[in-house]
Scaffold this active site. Structure first.
Site, PDB file in Angstrom:
ATOM      1  N   LEU A 124       0.843  -1.200   0.000  1.00 20.97           N
ATOM      2  CA  LEU A 124       0.000   0.000   0.000  1.00 20.97           C
ATOM      3  C   LEU A 124       0.884   1.259   0.000  1.00 20.97           C
ATOM      4  CD1 LEU A 124      -2.814   1.393   0.390  1.00 20.97           C
ATOM      5  CD2 LEU A 124      -2.516   1.089   2.852  1.00 20.97           C
ATOM      6  N   THR A 125       1.831   1.311   0.944  1.00 20.77           N
ATOM      7  CA  THR A 125       2.649   2.518   1.142  1.00 20.77           C
ATOM      8  C   THR A 125       3.489   2.860  -0.100  1.00 20.77           C
ATOM      9  OG1 THR A 125       2.773   1.967   3.478  1.00 20.77           O
ATOM     10  CG2 THR A 125       4.400   3.535   2.678  1.00 20.77           C
ATOM     11  N   GLY A 130       2.022   7.647   2.859  1.00 28.01           N
ATOM     12  CA  GLY A 130       2.123   6.704   3.981  1.00 28.01           C
ATOM     13  C   GLY A 130       0.833   6.746   4.782  1.00 28.01           C
ATOM     14  N   ILE A 156       8.078  -2.532   1.876  1.00 29.38           N
ATOM     15  CA  ILE A 156       7.120  -3.644   1.797  1.00 29.38           C
ATOM     16  C   ILE A 156       7.689  -4.887   2.488  1.00 29.38           C
ATOM     17  CG2 ILE A 156       5.730  -5.084   0.243  1.00 29.38           C
ATOM     18  CD1 ILE A 156       5.008  -1.981   0.451  1.00 29.38           C
ATOM     19  N   ARG A 267      21.333  -9.676  39.841  1.00 28.62           N
ATOM     20  CA  ARG A 267      22.299  -8.563  39.946  1.00 28.62           C
ATOM     21  C   ARG A 267      22.296  -8.002  41.372  1.00 28.62           C
ATOM     22  NH1 ARG A 267      26.837  -6.070  38.179  1.00 28.62           N
ATOM     23  NH2 ARG A 267      26.709  -3.826  38.499  1.00 28.62           N
ATOM     24  N   GLY A 344      20.463  -1.391  33.920  1.00 31.94           N
ATOM     25  CA  GLY A 344      21.588  -0.459  34.062  1.00 31.94           C
ATOM     26  C   GLY A 344      22.396  -0.408  32.772  1.00 31.94           C
ATOM     27  N   GLY A 345      23.710  -0.283  32.892  1.00 30.36           N
ATOM     28  CA  GLY A 345      24.588  -0.210  31.709  1.00 30.36           C
ATOM     29  C   GLY A 345      24.445  -1.432  30.819  1.00 30.36           C
ATOM     30  N   GLU A 368       1.318  -0.224  10.165  1.00 26.91           N
ATOM     31  CA  GLU A 368      -0.121  -0.528  10.283  1.00 26.91           C
ATOM     32  C   GLU A 368      -0.862   0.627  10.972  1.00 26.91           C
ATOM     33  OE1 GLU A 368      -1.280  -4.544  10.780  1.00 26.91           O
ATOM     34  OE2 GLU A 368       0.589  -5.326   9.947  1.00 26.91           O
TER      35      GLU A 368
HETATM   36  C1  LIG Z   1       9.831  -1.887   8.710  1.00 27.18           C
HETATM   37  C2  LIG Z   1       8.581  -1.403   8.040  1.00 27.18           C
HETATM   38  C3  LIG Z   1       7.721  -2.319   7.460  1.00 27.18           C
HETATM   39  C4  LIG Z   1       6.591  -1.876   6.766  1.00 27.18           C
HETATM   40  N1  LIG Z   1       5.807  -2.782   6.093  1.00 27.18           N
HETATM   41  C5  LIG Z   1       4.833  -2.335   5.258  1.00 27.18           C
HETATM   42  C6  LIG Z   1       4.118  -3.242   4.401  1.00 27.18           C
HETATM   43  O1  LIG Z   1       4.338  -4.453   4.438  1.00 27.18           O
HETATM   44  N2  LIG Z   1       3.212  -2.737   3.537  1.00 27.18           N
HETATM   45  C7  LIG Z   1       2.918  -1.402   3.464  1.00 27.18           C
HETATM   46  O2  LIG Z   1       2.086  -1.018   2.650  1.00 27.18           O
HETATM   47  N3  LIG Z   1       3.578  -0.516   4.267  1.00 27.18           N
HETATM   48  C8  LIG Z   1       4.517  -0.943   5.145  1.00 27.18           C
HETATM   49  N4  LIG Z   1       5.207  -0.069   5.958  1.00 27.18           N
HETATM   50  C9  LIG Z   1       4.880   1.352   5.875  1.00 27.18           C
HETATM   51  C10 LIG Z   1       4.207   1.898   7.120  1.00 27.18           C
HETATM   52  O3  LIG Z   1       2.894   1.422   7.234  1.00 27.18           O
HETATM   53  C11 LIG Z   1       4.305   3.437   7.048  1.00 27.18           C
HETATM   54  O4  LIG Z   1       5.662   3.774   7.237  1.00 27.18           O
HETATM   55  C12 LIG Z   1       3.431   4.133   8.070  1.00 27.18           C
HETATM   56  O5  LIG Z   1       2.069   3.958   7.738  1.00 27.18           O
HETATM   57  C13 LIG Z   1       3.723   5.615   8.184  1.00 27.18           C
HETATM   58  O6  LIG Z   1       3.775   6.220   6.939  1.00 27.18           O
HETATM   59  P1  LIG Z   1       5.052   7.132   6.570  1.00 27.18           P
HETATM   60  O7  LIG Z   1       6.264   6.349   6.874  1.00 27.18           O
HETATM   61  O8  LIG Z   1       4.878   7.637   5.192  1.00 27.18           O
HETATM   62  O9  LIG Z   1       4.988   8.329   7.583  1.00 27.18           O
HETATM   63  P2  LIG Z   1       4.174   9.694   7.390  1.00 27.18           P
HETATM   64  O10 LIG Z   1       2.777   9.412   6.983  1.00 27.18           O
HETATM   65  O11 LIG Z   1       4.972  10.615   6.546  1.00 27.18           O
HETATM   66  O12 LIG Z   1       4.146  10.250   8.874  1.00 27.18           O
HETATM   67  C14 LIG Z   1       5.215  10.981   9.470  1.00 27.18           C
HETATM   68  C15 LIG Z   1       4.719  11.515  10.810  1.00 27.18           C
HETATM   69  O13 LIG Z   1       3.612  12.395  10.614  1.00 27.18           O
HETATM   70  C16 LIG Z   1       2.497  11.946  11.382  1.00 27.18           C
HETATM   71  N5  LIG Z   1       1.272  12.231  10.653  1.00 27.18           N
HETATM   72  C17 LIG Z   1       0.964  11.937   9.369  1.00 27.18           C
HETATM   73  N6  LIG Z   1      -0.279  12.347   9.068  1.00 27.18           N
HETATM   74  C18 LIG Z   1      -0.782  12.907  10.198  1.00 27.18           C
HETATM   75  C19 LIG Z   1      -2.035  13.530  10.541  1.00 27.18           C
HETATM   76  N7  LIG Z   1      -3.028  13.605   9.667  1.00 27.18           N
HETATM   77  N8  LIG Z   1      -2.186  13.989  11.797  1.00 27.18           N
HETATM   78  C20 LIG Z   1      -1.195  13.877  12.717  1.00 27.18           C
HETATM   79  N9  LIG Z   1       0.011  13.314  12.453  1.00 27.18           N
HETATM   80  C21 LIG Z   1       0.206  12.847  11.207  1.00 27.18           C
HETATM   81  C22 LIG Z   1       2.722  10.446  11.561  1.00 27.18           C
HETATM   82  O14 LIG Z   1       2.005   9.933  12.670  1.00 27.18           O
HETATM   83  C23 LIG Z   1       4.223  10.413  11.749  1.00 27.18           C
HETATM   84  O15 LIG Z   1       4.515  10.748  13.073  1.00 27.18           O
HETATM   85  C24 LIG Z   1       6.298  -0.487   6.703  1.00 27.18           C
HETATM   86  C25 LIG Z   1       7.142   0.426   7.337  1.00 27.18           C
HETATM   87  C26 LIG Z   1       8.272  -0.013   7.987  1.00 27.18           C
HETATM   88  C27 LIG Z   1       9.187   1.013   8.624  1.00 27.18           C
END
Ligand SMILES: Cc1cc2nc3c(=O)[nH]c(=O)nc-3n(C[C@H](O)[C@H](O)[C@H](O)COP(=O)(O)OP(=O)(O)OC[C@H]3O[C@@H](n4cnc5c(N)ncnc54)[C@H](O)[C@@H]3O)c2cc1C
Length: 386
Positions: A124-125, A130, A156, A267, A344-345, A368
């Site tokens: 999706l992302t 995101g 992904i 400890r 601790g450390g 998610e």
């Molecule tokens: C290790 C890993 C595995 C993943 N696996 C998958 C996967 O299998 N499939 C998939 O599709 N995606 C996957 N993802 C993506 C993941 O779901 C997204 O990274 C996540 O949804 C956040 O999107 P972003 O990284 O673009 O952050 P952003 O959306 O850019 O957010 C950045 C910050 O802004 C905040 N923010 C954004 N919009 C708002 C709002 N409207 N109000 C307040 N705060 C806001 C967020 O909470 C965050 O703090 C994965 C990510 C990682 C790191």
């Protein structure tokens, strides 16, 4: 869909033993080599772990959400990379097909997903989309009987091992109504993978970008057969996934607390066990209480999730799943932080497990749906409720 109580008890016992006897001893190897060994993946297949959530008519075990959460709690008590191997098949990769797929799509894919012979990822992302998932840009243009997909997907999970993706792309205009979900075999011409992501923690998990350049996908691969429903499918899948992640967070909190108690017992400082100092006991007590609160919440929401008809959306349950995800993933962050403090450390040194668990659990508050997105779901629901 459910298994009887007796069968479930046997399954849960097997998973508990598998975690303690097979996975925990392999944690250091996974941390060192950044890979889950093949023989462990084979054992996971044999135990049926890839098919926990898939009904037996499609080759899986068919657990209820409450039962799946209990298994996720067990798997959460070891390095999270192990659970990640099965995670997309059990959750976000398979559930769109199960909830909204045609009967033919279910028959074609689900049994191979349940056996672990086909790894399926959820895509999706994107680089520019995101949290704002409704703004995805990956295009799917109708050409004859096919759709031609172009775009890129980011972070992904399991993409390097995936045989297929459930992938969201835009078949129509802007907004959620223009998004469709596709089943995209990973070997289609035009698909390539980015370099493996170097992550903060969860060594052994695999994520990377998925790049689509004019990928021809038959229109029969639109999940459910009708375009325009992909965003709803993705949101239902994520609702369910949030409960699984919540259970995982509770399992990891249990493990960190166990490690912390064991350390506090052995400890010694100032001539006595550090666990005999009340300030150390306070940290353990806060973690214990928060763990009980989180796990009670997960179990109660999961039971409510099981009461609604399979594959349907219920705004109350969705809001409660967001509450569970927000609370438990933040909770395990605090438990991990106290775990480091109790050590601790030594808590800062990789040889002690809490250092890596501290890094591992950080992800749970991001994917998610970030904590802020859960707050938005909950807040919006409260403001719209009659
Ligand atoms: C290790 C890993 C595995 C993943 N696996 C998958 C996967 O299998 N499939 C998939 O599709 N995606 C996957 N993802 C993506 C993941 O779901 C997204 O990274 C996540 O949804 C956040 O999107 P972003 O990284 O673009 O952050 P952003 O959306 O850019 O957010 C950045 C910050 O802004 C905040 N923010 C954004 N919009 C708002 C709002 N409207 N109000 C307040 N705060 C806001 C967020 O909470 C965050 O703090 C994965 C990510 C990682 C790191």
């Amino acid at each position: 869909m459910s298994v009887d109580k007796e069968t479930f008890v046997i399954l849960k016992d097997s998973v508990t033993r598998f975690v303690r006897e097979r996975l925990m001893p392999a944690e250091d190897t996974v941390e060192e080599h950044d890979v889950v060994p093949d023989d462990i993946v084979s054992d996971m297949k044999e135990l049926g772990l890839f098919g926990l959530s898939i009904p037996d008519e499609y080759g899986g075990i068919g657990l209820t959400m409450a039962q799946e959460c209990e298994i996720a709690f067990e798997l959460g008590q070891t390095a999270l990379a192990f659970r990640s191997v099965i995670g997309t098949n059990v959750g976000i990769g398979s559930q769109g097909i199960l909830m909204d797929g045609t009967e033919e799509q279910k028959r074609t894919y689900l049994s191979r997903i349940a056996s672990g012979d086909l790894i399926v990822s959820f895509a999706l992302t994107e680089p520019d989309s995101g949290s704002d998932a409704a703004s995805i840009k990956t295009r799917a243009e109708k050409v004859g009987d096919d759709y031609v997909l172009t775009g890129s997907k980011r972070f992904i999970t399991n993409a390097p091992r995936a045989g297929a993706f459930t992938l969201m792309a835009r078949t129509d205009g802007p907004g959620p109504g223009g998004i469709s979900a596709f089943i995209v075999p990973a070997d289609l011409p035009g698909i390539s993978l980015g370099k493996p992501d170097q992550k903060m923690g969860q060594r052994g998990t695999k994520t990377c970008d998925v790049l689509l350049d004019q990928v021809r996908v038959p229109s029969g691969n639109v999940i459910g057969g009708t375009p325009g429903h992909g965003f709803k499918t993705a949101m239902k899948v994520l609702d369910r996934g949030r409960l699984h992640v919540s259970a995982l967070a509770c399992g990891m909190a249990r493990r960190i607390l166990d490690e912390s108690i064991a350390y506090a017992k052995q400890r010694r400082q100032f001539g006595q066990r550090i666990g005999d100092f009340q300030l150390v006991q306070a940290m353990l007590a806060d973690s214990q209480a928060e763990l009980i609160a989180g796990w009670s919440m997960v179990q109660s929401v999961a039971r409510r999730y099981d009461k609604k008809p399979t594959g349907t959306f219920d705004a109350n349950v969705s809001m409660e799943a967001s509450c569970a995800k927000m609370f438990t993933t933040e909770m395990v962050g605090r438990v991990a932080d106290r775990g480091v403090q109790v050590h601790g450390g030594a808590g800062y040194i990789n040889e002690y497990k809490v250092e890596r668990f501290y890094r591992d659990v950080r992800l749970l508050r991001l994917y998610e749906g970030t904590t802020q997105i859960q707050q938005l779901v909950i807040g919006r629901h409260l403001m719209n409720a009659a």
